[in-house]
Design a protein around this motif. Structure first.
Motif: not given
Ligand code: GLU
Length: 281
Positions: A89-115
């Protein structure tokens, strides 16, 4: 109510569900819909707003890649599907956003990260830095490590938590239903559309109980509870249909689409209390 003030919203979290970015018949990613989403979000970012995307779809896409029919029946298989699908999914997002010159980042979270205070602070700082760099963070739950007892489970809740964490002023939940109705509109032709919710009381909560009001993981009840988190943390929330993704532009232009849940900053509400067991109010 007049929604012209929404035009001034600067930091916006947008949540899209698996069914909105995959083909129903095959479960494969719908490139035309993802492409449209990417174009709309890039344009919003180009207009000077800060955008955070919360995207589901990891498990759905992963399932499809290994040719699995039906839902994974073990946790390990579900987590393996998420690991496979998230990368694709990130590969698709990254490729399509790049076509419009936009950079993206992946952020994966868990409940523990937030607690955990330290990791929550780290996550908040990372978001702040990414937004400062003009990058669009794409968030999902880290499904490969989150197990039943500690998972958010649905990205409606996750997106509201993210909105609270980053101090967003608007959360948009895109759904397969155009907003909140007094009853399930698919079963009850007399169900009335609710334009604005000023306060989430028992009567509003009861409206979310209708079975099948939404086919995503969340359902309407989790959307209302997400609204509560977002509103208590000071963000407005709009639930709108994802059929035409231009709806995002219409919401930000202050048009009367979807159901608007009004923010009411609750000083007694602390994300951390909510996360470590129940709502604090
Ligand atoms: N995190 C899950 C995924 O990406 C989806 C959760 C949800 O549907 O809300 O597959």
């Amino acid at each position: 109510m007049n929604r012209a003030y929404i035009k001034d919203k600067k930091r916006v979290v947008i949540k899209i569900g698996s069914s909105s970015i995959t083909h129903q018949e095959t479960g494969r990613p719908s490139l035309s819909r993802i492409e449209k989403l990417v174009r709309v979000l890039t344009d919003i970012a180009n207009s000077g707003r800060e955008v955070i995307l919360v995207s589901s779809g990891a498990i759905a896409v992963g399932r499809n890649q290994i040719g699995l029919k039906g839902k994974p029946d073990t946790n390990a298989l579900k987590q393996a599907c998420a690991a496979i699908g998230q990368a694709s999914l990130m590969t698709v997002y990254q490729r399509l956003f790049a076509e419009y010159g936009m950079k993206v980042a992946q952020v994966l979270l868990t409940k523990n990260t937030m607690i955990n205070d330290k990791s929550r602070r780290n996550a908040r700082n990372t978001f702040a830095e990414l937004l400062k760099l003009g990058v669009i963070p794409i968030v999902n739950e880290n499904d490969t490590v989150a197990t039943d007892e500690i998972e958010f489970g649905d990205n409606d809740t996750l997106s509201a938590i993210v909105a609270g964490l980053v101090g967003a002023d608007l959360l948009i939940l895109l759904s397969d239903i155009e907003g909140l109705y007094t009853d399930n509109p698919r079963l009850n032709p007399d169900a009335k559309f609710i334009d604005t919710v000023e306060y989430i009381d028992d009567s509003i909560i009861a409206m979310g109980k209708g079975e099948g009001s939404d086919v995503g993981t969340g359902g309407m009840a989790t959307k209302i509870s997400a609204a509560r988190i977002a509103n208590d943390s000071g963000a407005d929330m709009v639930i709108a249909g994802s059929g035409d993704l231009d709806v995002i532009n219409r919401i930000l232009a202050g048009e009367q689409v979807g159901t608007l849940f009004l923010a009411h900053k609750n000083d007694n509400f602390h994300l951390i209390n909510y996360l470590s067991g129940g709502c604090s109010d």
